[in-house]
Write a protein that holds these residues in place. Structure first.
Motif, PDB file in Angstrom:
ATOM      1  N   TYR A 228       0.818  -1.202   0.000  1.00 56.35           N
ATOM      2  CA  TYR A 228       0.000   0.000   0.000  1.00 56.35           C
ATOM      3  C   TYR A 228       0.859   1.263   0.000  1.00 56.35           C
ATOM      4  O   TYR A 228       0.513   2.260  -0.645  1.00 56.35           O
ATOM      5  CB  TYR A 228      -0.926  -0.004   1.218  1.00 56.35           C
ATOM      6  CG  TYR A 228      -1.892  -1.169   1.242  1.00 56.35           C
ATOM      7  CD1 TYR A 228      -2.472  -1.653   0.074  1.00 56.35           C
ATOM      8  CD2 TYR A 228      -2.232  -1.794   2.437  1.00 56.35           C
ATOM      9  CE1 TYR A 228      -3.347  -2.723   0.094  1.00 56.35           C
ATOM     10  CE2 TYR A 228      -3.115  -2.854   2.477  1.00 56.35           C
ATOM     11  CZ  TYR A 228      -3.662  -3.321   1.300  1.00 56.35           C
ATOM     12  OH  TYR A 228      -4.524  -4.382   1.316  1.00 56.35           O
ATOM     13  N   GLN A 229       1.971   1.226   0.708  1.00 57.11           N
ATOM     14  CA  GLN A 229       2.845   2.405   0.755  1.00 57.11           C
ATOM     15  C   GLN A 229       3.513   2.656  -0.595  1.00 57.11           C
ATOM     16  O   GLN A 229       3.725   3.807  -0.986  1.00 57.11           O
ATOM     17  CB  GLN A 229       3.882   2.232   1.863  1.00 57.11           C
ATOM     18  CG  GLN A 229       3.279   2.350   3.255  1.00 57.11           C
ATOM     19  CD  GLN A 229       4.201   1.844   4.342  1.00 57.11           C
ATOM     20  OE1 GLN A 229       5.262   1.266   4.062  1.00 57.11           O
ATOM     21  NE2 GLN A 229       3.814   2.037   5.587  1.00 57.11           N
ATOM     22  N   ARG A 230       3.834   1.590  -1.339  1.00 63.87           N
ATOM     23  CA  ARG A 230       4.368   1.780  -2.688  1.00 63.87           C
ATOM     24  C   ARG A 230       3.307   2.380  -3.608  1.00 63.87           C
ATOM     25  O   ARG A 230       3.598   3.228  -4.456  1.00 63.87           O
ATOM     26  CB  ARG A 230       4.864   0.442  -3.250  1.00 63.87           C
ATOM     27  CG  ARG A 230       6.185  -0.015  -2.663  1.00 63.87           C
ATOM     28  CD  ARG A 230       6.797  -1.116  -3.511  1.00 63.87           C
ATOM     29  NE  ARG A 230       5.953  -2.298  -3.573  1.00 63.87           N
ATOM     30  CZ  ARG A 230       6.053  -3.340  -2.750  1.00 63.87           C
ATOM     31  NH1 ARG A 230       6.978  -3.328  -1.794  1.00 63.87           N
ATOM     32  NH2 ARG A 230       5.251  -4.376  -2.876  1.00 63.87           N
ATOM     33  N   MET A 231       2.066   1.920  -3.446  1.00 61.67           N
ATOM     34  CA  MET A 231       0.980   2.496  -4.234  1.00 61.67           C
ATOM     35  C   MET A 231       0.810   3.983  -3.922  1.00 61.67           C
ATOM     36  O   MET A 231       0.592   4.794  -4.834  1.00 61.67           O
ATOM     37  CB  MET A 231      -0.325   1.743  -3.938  1.00 61.67           C
ATOM     38  CG  MET A 231      -0.337   0.298  -4.437  1.00 61.67           C
ATOM     39  SD  MET A 231      -1.727  -0.660  -3.791  1.00 61.67           S
ATOM     40  CE  MET A 231      -3.114   0.239  -4.478  1.00 61.67           C
ATOM     41  N   MET A 232       0.931   4.366  -2.662  1.00 61.86           N
ATOM     42  CA  MET A 232       0.827   5.773  -2.294  1.00 61.86           C
ATOM     43  C   MET A 232       1.984   6.577  -2.871  1.00 61.86           C
ATOM     44  O   MET A 232       1.805   7.711  -3.330  1.00 61.86           O
ATOM     45  CB  MET A 232       0.787   5.908  -0.772  1.00 61.86           C
ATOM     46  CG  MET A 232      -0.474   5.389  -0.119  1.00 61.86           C
ATOM     47  SD  MET A 232      -0.361   5.374   1.691  1.00 61.86           S
ATOM     48  CE  MET A 232      -0.094   7.106   2.009  1.00 61.86           C
ATOM     49  N   ALA A 233       3.187   5.990  -2.859  1.00 65.68           N
ATOM     50  CA  ALA A 233       4.352   6.706  -3.380  1.00 65.68           C
ATOM     51  C   ALA A 233       4.224   6.965  -4.881  1.00 65.68           C
ATOM     52  O   ALA A 233       4.605   8.031  -5.375  1.00 65.68           O
ATOM     53  CB  ALA A 233       5.626   5.917  -3.085  1.00 65.68           C
ATOM     54  N   ARG A 234       3.672   5.992  -5.614  1.00 66.02           N
ATOM     55  CA  ARG A 234       3.501   6.179  -7.061  1.00 66.02           C
ATOM     56  C   ARG A 234       2.435   7.219  -7.384  1.00 66.02           C
ATOM     57  O   ARG A 234       2.514   7.896  -8.409  1.00 66.02           O
ATOM     58  CB  ARG A 234       3.142   4.839  -7.720  1.00 66.02           C
ATOM     59  CG  ARG A 234       4.276   3.838  -7.746  1.00 66.02           C
ATOM     60  CD  ARG A 234       3.969   2.719  -8.721  1.00 66.02           C
ATOM     61  NE  ARG A 234       2.758   1.988  -8.357  1.00 66.02           N
ATOM     62  CZ  ARG A 234       2.739   0.883  -7.616  1.00 66.02           C
ATOM     63  NH1 ARG A 234       3.883   0.395  -7.138  1.00 66.02           N
ATOM     64  NH2 ARG A 234       1.600   0.259  -7.345  1.00 66.02           N
ATOM     65  N   ARG A 235       1.440   7.311  -6.508  1.00 62.74           N
ATOM     66  CA  ARG A 235       0.316   8.209  -6.780  1.00 62.74           C
ATOM     67  C   ARG A 235       0.378   9.506  -5.979  1.00 62.74           C
ATOM     68  O   ARG A 235      -0.607  10.259  -5.931  1.00 62.74           O
ATOM     69  CB  ARG A 235      -1.006   7.485  -6.457  1.00 62.74           C
ATOM     70  CG  ARG A 235      -1.271   6.274  -7.343  1.00 62.74           C
ATOM     71  CD  ARG A 235      -2.391   5.429  -6.753  1.00 62.74           C
ATOM     72  NE  ARG A 235      -2.822   4.365  -7.643  1.00 62.74           N
ATOM     73  CZ  ARG A 235      -2.211   3.209  -7.781  1.00 62.74           C
ATOM     74  NH1 ARG A 235      -1.097   2.967  -7.082  1.00 62.74           N
ATOM     75  NH2 ARG A 235      -2.669   2.291  -8.600  1.00 62.74           N
ATOM     76  N   LYS A 236       1.485   9.774  -5.330  1.00 62.48           N
ATOM     77  CA  LYS A 236       1.586  10.959  -4.477  1.00 62.48           C
ATOM     78  C   LYS A 236       1.352  12.231  -5.291  1.00 62.48           C
ATOM     79  O   LYS A 236       2.009  12.474  -6.292  1.00 62.48           O
ATOM     80  CB  LYS A 236       2.962  11.016  -3.817  1.00 62.48           C
ATOM     81  CG  LYS A 236       3.104  12.150  -2.818  1.00 62.48           C
ATOM     82  CD  LYS A 236       4.449  12.109  -2.136  1.00 62.48           C
ATOM     83  CE  LYS A 236       4.575  13.241  -1.135  1.00 62.48           C
ATOM     84  NZ  LYS A 236       5.897  13.218  -0.453  1.00 62.48           N
ATOM     85  N   TYR A 247      -4.821   7.245  -4.905  1.00 64.28           N
ATOM     86  CA  TYR A 247      -4.004   7.595  -3.740  1.00 64.28           C
ATOM     87  C   TYR A 247      -4.843   7.528  -2.464  1.00 64.28           C
ATOM     88  O   TYR A 247      -4.401   6.976  -1.448  1.00 64.28           O
ATOM     89  CB  TYR A 247      -3.427   8.996  -3.917  1.00 64.28           C
ATOM     90  CG  TYR A 247      -2.614   9.471  -2.734  1.00 64.28           C
ATOM     91  CD1 TYR A 247      -1.272   9.124  -2.611  1.00 64.28           C
ATOM     92  CD2 TYR A 247      -3.195  10.252  -1.739  1.00 64.28           C
ATOM     93  CE1 TYR A 247      -0.516   9.556  -1.525  1.00 64.28           C
ATOM     94  CE2 TYR A 247      -2.454  10.675  -0.646  1.00 64.28           C
ATOM     95  CZ  TYR A 247      -1.125  10.330  -0.551  1.00 64.28           C
ATOM     96  OH  TYR A 247      -0.384  10.750   0.532  1.00 64.28           O
ATOM     97  N   ARG A 248      -6.064   8.072  -2.514  1.00 64.14           N
ATOM     98  CA  ARG A 248      -6.925   8.053  -1.329  1.00 64.14           C
ATOM     99  C   ARG A 248      -7.300   6.624  -0.941  1.00 64.14           C
ATOM    100  O   ARG A 248      -7.363   6.279   0.244  1.00 64.14           O
ATOM    101  CB  ARG A 248      -8.190   8.874  -1.592  1.00 64.14           C
ATOM    102  CG  ARG A 248      -7.936  10.359  -1.769  1.00 64.14           C
ATOM    103  CD  ARG A 248      -9.234  11.143  -1.639  1.00 64.14           C
ATOM    104  NE  ARG A 248     -10.229  10.709  -2.608  1.00 64.14           N
ATOM    105  CZ  ARG A 248     -10.378  11.241  -3.798  1.00 64.14           C
ATOM    106  NH1 ARG A 248      -9.581  12.240  -4.201  1.00 64.14           N
ATOM    107  NH2 ARG A 248     -11.324  10.801  -4.634  1.00 64.14           N
ATOM    108  N   LYS A 249      -7.518   5.777  -1.959  1.00 63.07           N
ATOM    109  CA  LYS A 249      -7.858   4.382  -1.674  1.00 63.07           C
ATOM    110  C   LYS A 249      -6.679   3.651  -1.027  1.00 63.07           C
ATOM    111  O   LYS A 249      -6.853   2.908  -0.056  1.00 63.07           O
ATOM    112  CB  LYS A 249      -8.260   3.676  -2.968  1.00 63.07           C
ATOM    113  CG  LYS A 249      -8.651   2.219  -2.780  1.00 63.07           C
ATOM    114  CD  LYS A 249      -9.063   1.575  -4.098  1.00 63.07           C
ATOM    115  CE  LYS A 249      -9.424   0.111  -3.903  1.00 63.07           C
ATOM    116  NZ  LYS A 249      -9.799  -0.544  -5.185  1.00 63.07           N
ATOM    117  N   ALA A 250      -5.462   3.862  -1.551  1.00 59.15           N
ATOM    118  CA  ALA A 250      -4.276   3.218  -0.970  1.00 59.15           C
ATOM    119  C   ALA A 250      -4.016   3.715   0.447  1.00 59.15           C
ATOM    120  O   ALA A 250      -3.641   2.945   1.337  1.00 59.15           O
ATOM    121  CB  ALA A 250      -3.062   3.470  -1.861  1.00 59.15           C
TER     122      ALA A 250
END
Length: 384
Positions: A228-236, A247-250
């Protein structure tokens, strides 16, 4: 979900999930906007009083609240009870910060003066005293015509004296009732136990059947959290840009994983504490403060062990069921011999897991010896 938790010697909290309708949600958020405005006015008034070298206590702020409500019609539309309670919360927060300054605590240990609450950062929290709420037909009715449905996982033991309605980081609403603490004495067993805290095993006791192995809830969830943190980093999002739906979902999934780990730790701690308290009359507990472990190489594993939460659960459970819980100072507990009381000349390294007394020749596990030392220091017989 019901979470009994001790508030002080005479009261306990019982927390329940809320089912909030769209109408109630609108009213709750409007009430929170008014309380947040009152809090920010208190912060501004306090800072101005500090510059003018004037007093700014809760009585003075209560008088100002009366003037604010008379001046603003939209403020009068809300209940006076949560607005008065937000002033009480502000006064306690400010008093704690002043006490820390007077005590000359290090900056990192100070509570800090109250700050402004921003709409997009502060989660709603509303406090009501007995005259600001009532329970009717299984629903919670708050001042201002707000009615919400409570998920009664179990009945509270007595009539609540106050309630706190709040929203967590996942957008879920809860209510926390303060009720008089009920003592539930258990039958006497005639047994005693010593508890030593550690990292390899969260709790080592004088009874093998009551040892608490490291549950490793955080380690088991680490792989999902990393995803999940990698997903947030990609969508930051870039500065000033709104966060995307992905990003909000992750972020929500990561927050849910963190909350799940916290609840697993609490559940493990309470079940183990209930087992220890049910089987023993007197409990000698190491008064261990695991803060220093946060700066060591064992920081992650120590945090996952949740020693502080487990210790608090054991003390609370012991008081609830009328057991004798004795806190033992942790100094030199790994160096003393539980058999003869001799102390080694040097501290044992962590890699050495067997304790050998140079005076009497007793040999035992390092943590087991420390658990028996707890009993000796508490004035109990380790053989019992």
């Amino acid at each position: 979900m019901t979470t009994p938790r001790e508030v002080n010697a005479g009261h306990a909290r019982y927390t329940y999930r809320l089912r909030v309708s769209s109408t109630a949600l609108t009213l709750l958020l409007a009430e929170w906007d008014r309380c947040r405005w009152v809090w920010n006015q208190c912060v501004a008034t306090s800072r101005a009083a500090h510059k003018a070298r004037q007093e700014c206590g809760p009585a003075h702020l209560d008088k100002m609240l009366t003037g604010w409500r008379a001046e603003h019609q939209w403020l009068r539309a809300g209940g006076s009870v949560p607005q008065q309670q937000i002033i009480r919360d502000f006064a306690r927060s400010r008093a704690k910060a002043i006490d820390d300054i007077k005590a000359r605590l290090p900056m990192k240990r100070r509570a800090g003066m109250p700050r402004f609450k921003k709409k997009d950062q502060a989660d709603p929290t509303l406090n009501y005293t007995r005259r600001g709420f009532r329970l009717k037909d299984g629903r919670l009715h708050l001042a201002g015509g707000i009615a919400v449905t409570v998920v009664w996982s179990r009945e509270p033991p007595a009539d609540p004296s106050s309630v706190r309605v709040y929203r967590d980081s996942l957008g879920r609403w809860y209510c926390s009732f303060v009720v008089p603490a009920q003592s539930e004495p258990l039958p006497q067993t005639g047994k005693v136990i010593g508890v030593d805290w550690g990292v390899k095993e969260t709790a080592t006791t004088t009874s093998d059947a009551h040892d608490l192995p490291h549950p490793e809830h955080g380690k088991k969830a680490a792989q999902r959290l990393r995803r999940y943190q990698r997903m947030m980093a990609r969508r930051k999002p870039r500065p000033g840009q709104a966060a995307s739906k992905g990003y909000r979902k992750a972020r929500r999934q990561a927050a849910m994983e963190h909350k799940k780990v916290v609840r697993q730790r609490q559940d493990t701690a309470r079940k183990w504490a209930k087992k220890v308290v049910r089987d023993h009359d007197v409990i000698a507990v190491e008064d261990f403060r695991p803060k220093f472990l946060a700066k060591s190489t064992m920081a992650r594993k120590a945090a996952d062990a949740a020693i502080g939460a487990t210790k608090a659960a054991l003390i609370e459970m012991g008081r609830k069921h009328g057991r004798d819980v004795r806190l033992v100072h942790p100094a030199h507990t790994t160096m003393d011999c539980a058999t003869c009381g001799a102390r080694t000349k040097h501290a044992l390294p962590l890699c050495e897991r067997t304790y050998t007394c140079i005076a009497c020749g007793a040999v035992s596990g390092r943590d087991k010896n420390s658990a028996r030392v707890m009993l000796v220091r508490a004035g109990l017989n380790p053989a019992g």
